[in-house]
Each structure stands twice: as C-alpha cells, then as structure tokens.
Design a protein around this motif. Structure first.
Motif, mmCIF file in Angstrom:
data_model
loop_
_atom_site.group_PDB
_atom_site.id
_atom_site.type_symbol
_atom_site.label_atom_id
_atom_site.label_comp_id
_atom_site.label_asym_id
_atom_site.label_seq_id
_atom_site.Cartn_x
_atom_site.Cartn_y
_atom_site.Cartn_z
ATOM 1 N N GLU A 5 -11.501 -34.398 -17.198
ATOM 2 C CA GLU A 5 -11.220 -33.997 -18.568
ATOM 3 C C GLU A 5 -10.928 -35.201 -19.459
ATOM 4 O O GLU A 5 -11.331 -35.243 -20.618
ATOM 5 N N THR A 6 -10.280 -36.197 -18.928
ATOM 6 C CA THR A 6 -9.972 -37.400 -19.714
ATOM 7 C C THR A 6 -11.248 -38.125 -20.112
ATOM 8 O O THR A 6 -11.386 -38.586 -21.247
ATOM 9 N N ARG A 9 -12.914 -36.153 -22.835
ATOM 10 C CA ARG A 9 -12.216 -36.351 -24.093
ATOM 11 C C ARG A 9 -12.548 -37.708 -24.689
ATOM 12 O O ARG A 9 -12.698 -37.851 -25.904
ATOM 13 N N LYS A 14 -14.462 -31.964 -27.486
ATOM 14 C CA LYS A 14 -13.225 -31.303 -27.919
ATOM 15 C C LYS A 14 -12.796 -30.329 -26.827
ATOM 16 O O LYS A 14 -13.121 -29.143 -26.839
ATOM 17 N N THR A 15 -12.052 -30.857 -25.866
ATOM 18 C CA THR A 15 -11.717 -30.082 -24.669
ATOM 19 C C THR A 15 -10.804 -28.901 -24.989
ATOM 20 O O THR A 15 -10.954 -27.841 -24.388
ATOM 21 N N ARG A 16 -9.882 -29.059 -25.918
ATOM 22 C CA ARG A 16 -8.970 -27.960 -26.239
ATOM 23 C C ARG A 16 -9.735 -26.785 -26.838
ATOM 24 O O ARG A 16 -9.485 -25.635 -26.500
ATOM 25 N N ARG A 17 -10.679 -27.067 -27.715
ATOM 26 C CA ARG A 17 -11.477 -26.002 -28.330
ATOM 27 C C ARG A 17 -12.356 -25.321 -27.288
ATOM 28 O O ARG A 17 -12.477 -24.098 -27.273
ATOM 29 N N LYS A 19 -11.797 -25.152 -24.026
ATOM 30 C CA LYS A 19 -10.921 -24.367 -23.145
ATOM 31 C C LYS A 19 -10.510 -23.058 -23.804
ATOM 32 O O LYS A 19 -10.494 -22.004 -23.166
ATOM 33 N N GLY A 20 -10.177 -23.113 -25.066
ATOM 34 C CA GLY A 20 -9.794 -21.895 -25.782
ATOM 35 C C GLY A 20 -10.929 -20.899 -25.879
ATOM 36 O O GLY A 20 -10.743 -19.695 -25.676
ATOM 37 N N THR A 21 -12.131 -21.398 -26.166
ATOM 38 C CA THR A 21 -13.296 -20.525 -26.257
ATOM 39 C C THR A 21 -13.601 -19.877 -24.916
ATOM 40 O O THR A 21 -13.859 -18.669 -24.835
#
Length: 131
Positions: A5-6, A9, A14-17, A19-21
């Motif tokens: 993940e690093t 990134r 955009k890992t947070r987006r 993951k949320g999706t």
C-alpha cells in the motif's frame, strides 16, 4: 495496492478512496445477498434473519472447501448441498454427517478439499524458460 500500500500511495494511487469504494461495493453486495436470503423466508424475524445456522453453514462451507481459491468454497457448497439434500429424510443425521466430515477433512487435509485436489491433480504450470 494489495501487495504494498505504501508503494501504491507513493505512485499517486488514492488508496483511501479506493478502499472506501471497495468497502461500499462489498457491503452493497452483502446487503443484496442478505435481502435475497430473507425474501426466501417470506417473513422477517430475528430468529430467521440471525439464526446461528447461517454462520455455522458458512464456516463449514469455507473450511471444508478450502480458502485461497474460488474453487474451494464452490466445492464446499457442492458437498454441503449434496449432504443436506441426500440426508433430508434423516434430519439429525445430516448434522452428524456434516460434523464428521468437517473433522475428517480438518485432520487429513488442512487446506480443505481444494488443497487436496491441488495435491492430487497438479495443474500444468506455464513457466518461462531461458533460451
């Protein structure tokens, strides 16, 4: 992103987006599957919707079939349905048979039926060979 993940990134992903999706899509799929399951009973009650047998059956299917490959749970479902339908006239014996098979598979094939099949029927692997 799955492996590092690093690194993803640092490449601008955009890992947070993402993951949320993925979380929202998987929750929607689980919700639809649950809705179809509850619709099959034609009524909603806590006992029908949150029965412990749902959890036990899902764990049985995954443990017996094996995790890590899509054919593991498929094999688990096939075995589960065959046993359940084959022993429908003997309600107590179906649970005993499922438990006995679960213990036998866990002791003899810890990776489940898919791991056992992978050991017995090795697939042809395509390897890149140096000239």
């Amino acid at each position: 992103m799955r492996d590092d993940e690093t690194a993803a990134r640092s490449l601008g992903v955009k890992t947070r987006r993402i993951k949320g999706t993925i979380f929202v899509l998987s929750a929607a799929g689980c919700g639809m599957a649950g809705a179809v399951g509850v619709l099959g009973t034609l009524y909603v009650s806590p006992i029908a919707a949150f029965d412990i047998n749902w959890t036990v059956n899902a764990i049985f299917i995954c443990v017996i079939g094996g995790l890590g490959a899509i054919h593991g749970p498929v094999l688990g479902v096939l075995l589960f349905v065959l046993l359940r339908e084959g022993l429908v006239d003997y309600p107590g014996w179906s649970q005993i048979a499922l438990g006995t098979i679960a213990v036998a598979v866990m002791l003899t094939a810890p990776q489940g039926l898919s791991g056992l099949l992978d050991r017995l029927l090795p697939r042809a692997r395509t390897a890149v060979r140096d000239p």
